[in-house]
Design a protein around this motif. Structure first.
Motif, mmCIF file in Angstrom:
data_model
loop_
_atom_site.group_PDB
_atom_site.id
_atom_site.type_symbol
_atom_site.label_atom_id
_atom_site.label_comp_id
_atom_site.label_asym_id
_atom_site.label_seq_id
_atom_site.Cartn_x
_atom_site.Cartn_y
_atom_site.Cartn_z
ATOM 1 N N ASP A 178 0.804 -1.217 0.000
ATOM 2 C CA ASP A 178 0.000 0.000 0.000
ATOM 3 C C ASP A 178 0.838 1.270 0.000
ATOM 4 O O ASP A 178 0.301 2.374 0.018
ATOM 5 N N GLY A 179 2.141 1.158 -0.024
ATOM 6 C CA GLY A 179 3.019 2.289 -0.281
ATOM 7 C C GLY A 179 3.028 3.376 0.770
ATOM 8 O O GLY A 179 2.994 4.565 0.438
ATOM 9 N N PHE A 180 3.111 2.998 2.041
ATOM 10 C CA PHE A 180 3.153 4.001 3.104
ATOM 11 C C PHE A 180 4.541 4.638 3.176
ATOM 12 O O PHE A 180 5.561 3.942 3.206
ATOM 13 N N VAL A 181 4.568 5.971 3.229
ATOM 14 C CA VAL A 181 5.823 6.698 3.303
ATOM 15 C C VAL A 181 5.668 7.872 4.275
ATOM 16 O O VAL A 181 4.683 8.612 4.212
ATOM 17 N N TYR A 182 6.640 8.017 5.166
ATOM 18 C CA TYR A 182 6.750 9.189 6.023
ATOM 19 C C TYR A 182 7.955 9.953 5.520
ATOM 20 O O TYR A 182 9.097 9.534 5.711
ATOM 21 N N ALA A 183 7.714 11.050 4.809
ATOM 22 C CA ALA A 183 8.770 11.747 4.063
ATOM 23 C C ALA A 183 9.221 12.993 4.801
ATOM 24 O O ALA A 183 8.399 13.851 5.148
ATOM 25 N N THR A 184 10.529 13.101 5.010
ATOM 26 C CA THR A 184 11.063 14.189 5.829
ATOM 27 C C THR A 184 12.248 14.862 5.159
ATOM 28 O O THR A 184 13.239 14.200 4.833
ATOM 29 N N LEU A 185 12.152 16.161 4.966
ATOM 30 C CA LEU A 185 13.296 16.945 4.516
ATOM 31 C C LEU A 185 14.222 17.174 5.704
ATOM 32 O O LEU A 185 13.790 17.636 6.761
ATOM 33 N N VAL A 186 15.499 16.838 5.526
ATOM 34 C CA VAL A 186 16.471 17.004 6.607
ATOM 35 C C VAL A 186 17.672 17.792 6.103
ATOM 36 O O VAL A 186 17.893 17.932 4.898
ATOM 37 N N ALA A 187 18.446 18.317 7.047
ATOM 38 C CA ALA A 187 19.699 18.975 6.701
ATOM 39 C C ALA A 187 20.725 17.927 6.268
ATOM 40 O O ALA A 187 20.503 16.715 6.417
ATOM 41 N N ASP A 188 21.848 18.372 5.754
ATOM 42 C CA ASP A 188 22.867 17.440 5.271
ATOM 43 C C ASP A 188 23.366 16.500 6.357
ATOM 44 O O ASP A 188 23.807 15.383 6.069
ATOM 45 N N ASP A 189 23.303 16.941 7.613
ATOM 46 C CA ASP A 189 23.746 16.088 8.712
ATOM 47 C C ASP A 189 22.615 15.243 9.286
ATOM 48 O O ASP A 189 22.787 14.553 10.284
ATOM 49 N N GLY A 190 21.443 15.276 8.635
ATOM 50 C CA GLY A 190 20.309 14.496 9.090
ATOM 51 C C GLY A 190 19.429 15.207 10.095
ATOM 52 O O GLY A 190 18.401 14.670 10.508
ATOM 53 N N GLY A 191 19.822 16.413 10.494
ATOM 54 C CA GLY A 191 19.065 17.155 11.488
ATOM 55 C C GLY A 191 17.985 18.038 10.874
ATOM 56 O O GLY A 191 17.594 17.873 9.711
ATOM 57 N N ILE A 192 17.531 18.994 11.664
ATOM 58 C CA ILE A 192 16.451 19.872 11.235
ATOM 59 C C ILE A 192 16.997 20.923 10.272
ATOM 60 O O ILE A 192 17.951 21.627 10.592
ATOM 61 N N PRO A 193 16.387 21.061 9.077
ATOM 62 C CA PRO A 193 16.855 22.072 8.128
ATOM 63 C C PRO A 193 16.297 23.445 8.482
ATOM 64 O O PRO A 193 15.364 23.553 9.287
ATOM 65 N N PRO A 194 16.833 24.498 7.883
ATOM 66 C CA PRO A 194 16.232 25.818 8.085
ATOM 67 C C PRO A 194 14.760 25.807 7.703
ATOM 68 O O PRO A 194 14.357 25.128 6.751
ATOM 69 N N TYR A 195 13.957 26.527 8.437
ATOM 70 C CA TYR A 195 12.505 26.481 8.260
ATOM 71 C C TYR A 195 12.060 26.864 6.858
ATOM 72 O O TYR A 195 11.032 26.396 6.376
ATOM 73 N N ASP A 196 12.810 27.735 6.161
ATOM 74 C CA ASP A 196 12.338 28.255 4.884
ATOM 75 C C ASP A 196 12.643 27.344 3.694
ATOM 76 O O ASP A 196 12.397 27.713 2.552
ATOM 77 N N LEU A 197 13.117 26.138 3.943
ATOM 78 C CA LEU A 197 13.456 25.245 2.834
ATOM 79 C C LEU A 197 12.273 24.364 2.434
ATOM 80 O O LEU A 197 12.376 23.141 2.373
ATOM 81 N N PHE A 198 11.132 24.966 2.178
ATOM 82 C CA PHE A 198 9.972 24.216 1.721
ATOM 83 C C PHE A 198 9.801 24.518 0.236
ATOM 84 O O PHE A 198 9.058 25.404 -0.159
ATOM 85 N N LEU A 199 10.505 23.743 -0.574
ATOM 86 C CA LEU A 199 10.573 24.016 -1.997
ATOM 87 C C LEU A 199 10.003 22.852 -2.791
ATOM 88 O O LEU A 199 9.464 21.894 -2.240
ATOM 89 N N ASP A 200 10.147 22.935 -4.119
ATOM 90 C CA ASP A 200 9.567 21.923 -4.987
ATOM 91 C C ASP A 200 10.236 20.562 -4.856
ATOM 92 O O ASP A 200 9.783 19.592 -5.469
ATOM 93 N N ILE A 201 11.312 20.468 -4.071
ATOM 94 C CA ILE A 201 11.979 19.183 -3.913
ATOM 95 C C ILE A 201 11.032 18.140 -3.341
ATOM 96 O O ILE A 201 11.129 16.948 -3.650
#
Length: 237
Positions: A178-201
């Motif tokens: 059923d293709g369940f995915v929890y998708a997370t944008l992270v920083a290069d070190d795996g941590g929390i990225p800057p808040y404004d990085l909500f882009l088309d990626i």
């Protein structure tokens, strides 16, 4: 996949950032796309080529009615993106116990209602209409549940995403197809990225997730969309 199979996507929580980008790409790829929000601008949404749906993610009855509307107008979706979010600040931003109780209830409701939305989605996923269609249920995550430097300011987001990630992980282990995915944008070190990085990626990564036959349910990706962090959990057992 039979050519007669309708490709239908339902984006719950469609705003100008992640939800809007994902909806746009899915429409470009030939999907009939329903976009759900609390107060949709019906005329504007229709002119943009989407099916507008009113949905309040804190209320199960609203989610059920929204799926019924999508099913009746477009057919059952084979792709669902769960993207609603609530951020409520504690009265004292240094003390999470000062988060108003009603705000906490809304946070819990949105987090836990991903389970209800999944149940609604699975009715279509497991129907004869989508027997041979790729299915995906993607939840927009964040890195807060894995962050050891907890911030009371983000308490509401943290709690919401912990609930959602646990639900997705449990269901993915038992329902790989059923293709369940929890998708997370992270920083290069795996941590929390800057808040404004909500882009088309997000749209690019979500599209790749929809079209893969297997892969991690805990899908952490960096801003370039290619350099993926080391995954600690995989879809399925």
């Amino acid at each position: 996949m039979p050519s007669s199979t309708p490709l239908v996507a339902f984006v719950i929580g469609s705003g100008p950032n992640i939800g809007g980008s994902v909806a746009s790409l899915l429409k470009e790829q030939g999907y009939a796309v329903a976009v759900g929000s609390r107060n949709p601008d019906v005329d504007k949404v229709k002119k943009e080529g989407y099916f507008p749906v009113q949905v309040e993610a804190t209320q199960q009855a609203s989610i059920s009615a929204a799926f019924a509307a999508v099913n009746a107008a477009l057919g059952p979706p084979n792709v669902v993106v769960y993207n609603p979010v609530i951020h409520r600040e504690p009265t004292d931003v240094s003390d999470p116990s000062t988060l108003p109780l009603e705000a906490f209830k809304d946070v819990i409701a949105i987090g836990s209602n991903v389970f209800f939305a999944i149940q609604e989605a699975l009715k279509g996923f497991r129907s004869s209409k989508h027997e041979d269609t790729l299915k995906a249920f993607i939840v927009t995550g964040n890195a807060l549940p894995a962050d050891k430097a907890l911030s009371p300011f983000y308490f509401s987001l943290d709690i919401q995403k912990i609930i959602e990630s646990r639900i997705v992980g449990q269901l993915a282990g038992a329902n790989e197809k059923d293709g369940f995915v929890y998708a997370t944008l992270v920083a290069d070190d795996g941590g929390i990225p800057p808040y404004d990085l909500f882009l088309d990626i997000h749209a690019k990564v979500y599209w790749e997730s929809i079209n893969r036959k297997e892969g991690p349910w805990d899908h952490r990706f960096t801003l370039d969309g290619k350099k993926l962090t080391k995954l600690t959990m995989n879809r399925g057992p």
